[in-house]
Scaffold this motif. Structure first.
Motif, short mmCIF file in Angstrom:
data_model
loop_
_atom_site.label_atom_id
_atom_site.label_comp_id
_atom_site.label_asym_id
_atom_site.label_seq_id
_atom_site.Cartn_x
_atom_site.Cartn_y
_atom_site.Cartn_z
N GLY A 298 30.34 48.45 54.60
CA GLY A 298 30.88 48.57 55.95
C GLY A 298 29.94 48.19 57.06
O GLY A 298 30.33 48.20 58.23
N ASP A 299 28.69 47.86 56.74
CA ASP A 299 27.75 47.42 57.78
C ASP A 299 28.18 46.06 58.32
O ASP A 299 28.54 45.16 57.56
CB ASP A 299 26.33 47.33 57.23
N LEU A 300 28.11 45.94 59.64
CA LEU A 300 28.56 44.72 60.31
C LEU A 300 27.37 44.04 60.98
O LEU A 300 26.55 44.70 61.63
CB LEU A 300 29.62 45.08 61.36
N PHE A 301 27.30 42.72 60.84
CA PHE A 301 26.18 41.95 61.37
C PHE A 301 26.69 40.79 62.23
O PHE A 301 27.76 40.23 61.95
CB PHE A 301 25.31 41.40 60.24
N ARG A 302 25.91 40.46 63.22
CA ARG A 302 26.18 39.28 64.06
C ARG A 302 25.15 38.20 63.75
O ARG A 302 23.95 38.45 63.77
CB ARG A 302 26.10 39.63 65.55
N TYR A 303 25.64 37.01 63.46
CA TYR A 303 24.79 35.83 63.36
C TYR A 303 25.03 35.00 64.62
O TYR A 303 26.05 34.31 64.74
CB TYR A 303 25.13 35.01 62.12
N SER A 304 24.11 35.06 65.55
CA SER A 304 24.26 34.33 66.81
C SER A 304 24.09 32.84 66.55
O SER A 304 23.20 32.41 65.81
CB SER A 304 23.22 34.80 67.82
N LYS A 315 18.74 34.81 63.08
CA LYS A 315 18.64 35.91 62.13
C LYS A 315 19.73 36.95 62.42
O LYS A 315 20.08 37.18 63.57
CB LYS A 315 17.26 36.55 62.19
N PRO A 316 20.24 37.61 61.36
CA PRO A 316 21.32 38.57 61.55
C PRO A 316 20.86 39.82 62.31
O PRO A 316 19.71 40.26 62.18
CB PRO A 316 21.74 38.93 60.12
N VAL A 317 21.76 40.35 63.10
CA VAL A 317 21.53 41.58 63.85
C VAL A 317 22.64 42.56 63.50
O VAL A 317 23.82 42.23 63.61
CB VAL A 317 21.53 41.31 65.37
N LYS A 318 22.26 43.76 63.06
CA LYS A 318 23.26 44.77 62.73
C LYS A 318 23.92 45.28 64.00
O LYS A 318 23.24 45.68 64.95
CB LYS A 318 22.63 45.93 61.95
N ILE A 319 25.26 45.28 64.01
CA ILE A 319 25.99 45.70 65.21
C ILE A 319 26.98 46.84 64.94
O ILE A 319 27.72 47.23 65.85
CB ILE A 319 26.73 44.52 65.84
N GLY A 320 27.00 47.36 63.72
CA GLY A 320 27.93 48.45 63.46
C GLY A 320 27.94 48.86 62.00
O GLY A 320 27.30 48.23 61.15
#
Length: 329
Positions: A298-304, A315-320
């Motif tokens: 369930g961890d959500l990541f943003r790849y900008s 690099k991925p950033v955890k957002i939720g």
């Protein structure tokens, strides 16, 4: 205020869509065949059920009028125009089937969930488009589990519209819109059928589609295909595809709808650590398209997006966390 009106507009349209489709299921062959009178009656009934049409339409109109305004402070920065479209994330609870919306929090992630208050179990996918190119979604293709495809939008005359585009769309295992691949303003559709062939459909202003064009075969090797606008910085819409070994590939747009993508470029491996990849456009407000990735826990990541074909994502950033309870659309 603008953000609140946007949310109300989208909630109202989705609620009306759910009511319309529910009525369609019981309206008999006249509705299914596209009888205008039946469609009008069903839409009017849907509007009465939701009670939200006036608020939704007025919110949309206010957004358009305020789109170019310059305001001071945080609000001005939040509403500043960007180059890539931005859409909400649709999340359907796996147990209750209730639909929730997640809007960006202007800090690179999503704010608290927004309950729409409808059962969304009829929907197989939601494809949002920005046909007026104001970087906000103004139309939505709804792919039903029964194979129907509908286009829904709110016009400037304060009316919610719902058009049946066609049936038999369950022949596709993936349907998406990376933007305009044919050079017109409207965002076009792509579909990967169950034999692995990729097809393109050019969209018209009313949401209807041209006859499909065969793009090519071999797409059955990918378990996820995503994209929304330009990823490589050349101004043309691109897509990414993950193969079954976990390798992510970039397909750059060509601007030719008959051959909309160039040969693939490897982005990286190890992407099978995620069970869902999703594009909602520009999440971090830097004007570039991003990618959302969810792990099975369930961890959500943003790849900008980087705006470069050489290094497509940062690099991925955890957002939720906790998003395993949803089917993300």
């Amino acid at each position: 205020m603008t953000a609140i009106r946007r949310r109300r507009a989208l909630r109202g349209a989705l609620a009306a869509t759910a009511a319309t489709i529910a009525l369609a299921a019981t309206a008999g062959t006249a509705f299914a065949s596209g009888d205008p009178a039946a469609v009008d009656r069903a839409r009017a009934a849907a509007d009465a059920v939701t009670g939200r049409q006036a608020d939704a339409a007025s919110g949309r109109q206010a957004e358009r009028q305020a789109g170019g305004a310059q305001r001071a402070g945080t609000l001005a920065a939040a509403d500043a125009p960007v180059e890539a479209p931005a859409f909400s994330m649709h999340a359907v609870h796996k147990q209750t089937k209730e639909l929730y919306l997640y809007f960006r929090d202007r800090q690179g992630g999503f704010g608290p969930r927004d309950a729409v208050g409808v059962n969304f179990d009829f929907s197989a996918d939601v494809i949002q488009v920005d046909n007026d190119e104001d970087v906000y979604g103004d139309g939505t293709y709804h792919l039903g589990k029964d194979g129907t495809l509908r286009f829904n939008w709110i016009s400037d005359d304060f009316e919610h519209h719902s058009k049946l585009i066609g049936k038999g769309w369950d022949t596709y295992r993936t349907v998406l819109s990376p933007g305009s691949i044919g050079g017109a303003v409207e965002a076009d559709l792509l579909g990967v059928d169950r034999t692995g062939v990729l097809w393109s459909y050019l969209a018209r202003p009313d949401g209807s589609l041209t006859a499909r064009t065969r793009v090519g075969g071999g797409w059955g090797q990918y378990d996820q295909v995503e994209g929304q606008a330009d990823l490589s910085g050349d101004g043309r819409p691109d897509i990414v595809a993950r193969d079954k070994a976990g390798v992510l590939w970039l397909y750059q747009g060509t601007g030719d709808y008959k051959a909309p993508f160039a040969g693939r470029t490897k982005i990286g491996s190890g992407w099978n650590t995620y069970d869902r990849l999703l594009s909602v456009g520009d999440l971090d407000l830097d004007g570039r398209t991003d990618l959302i990735a969810r792990k099975p826990n369930g961890d959500l990541f943003r790849y900008s997006g980087s705006g470069s074909a050489q290094a497509v994502f940062q690099k991925p950033v955890k957002i939720g966390h906790g998003f395993q309870i949803y089917n993300l659309l």
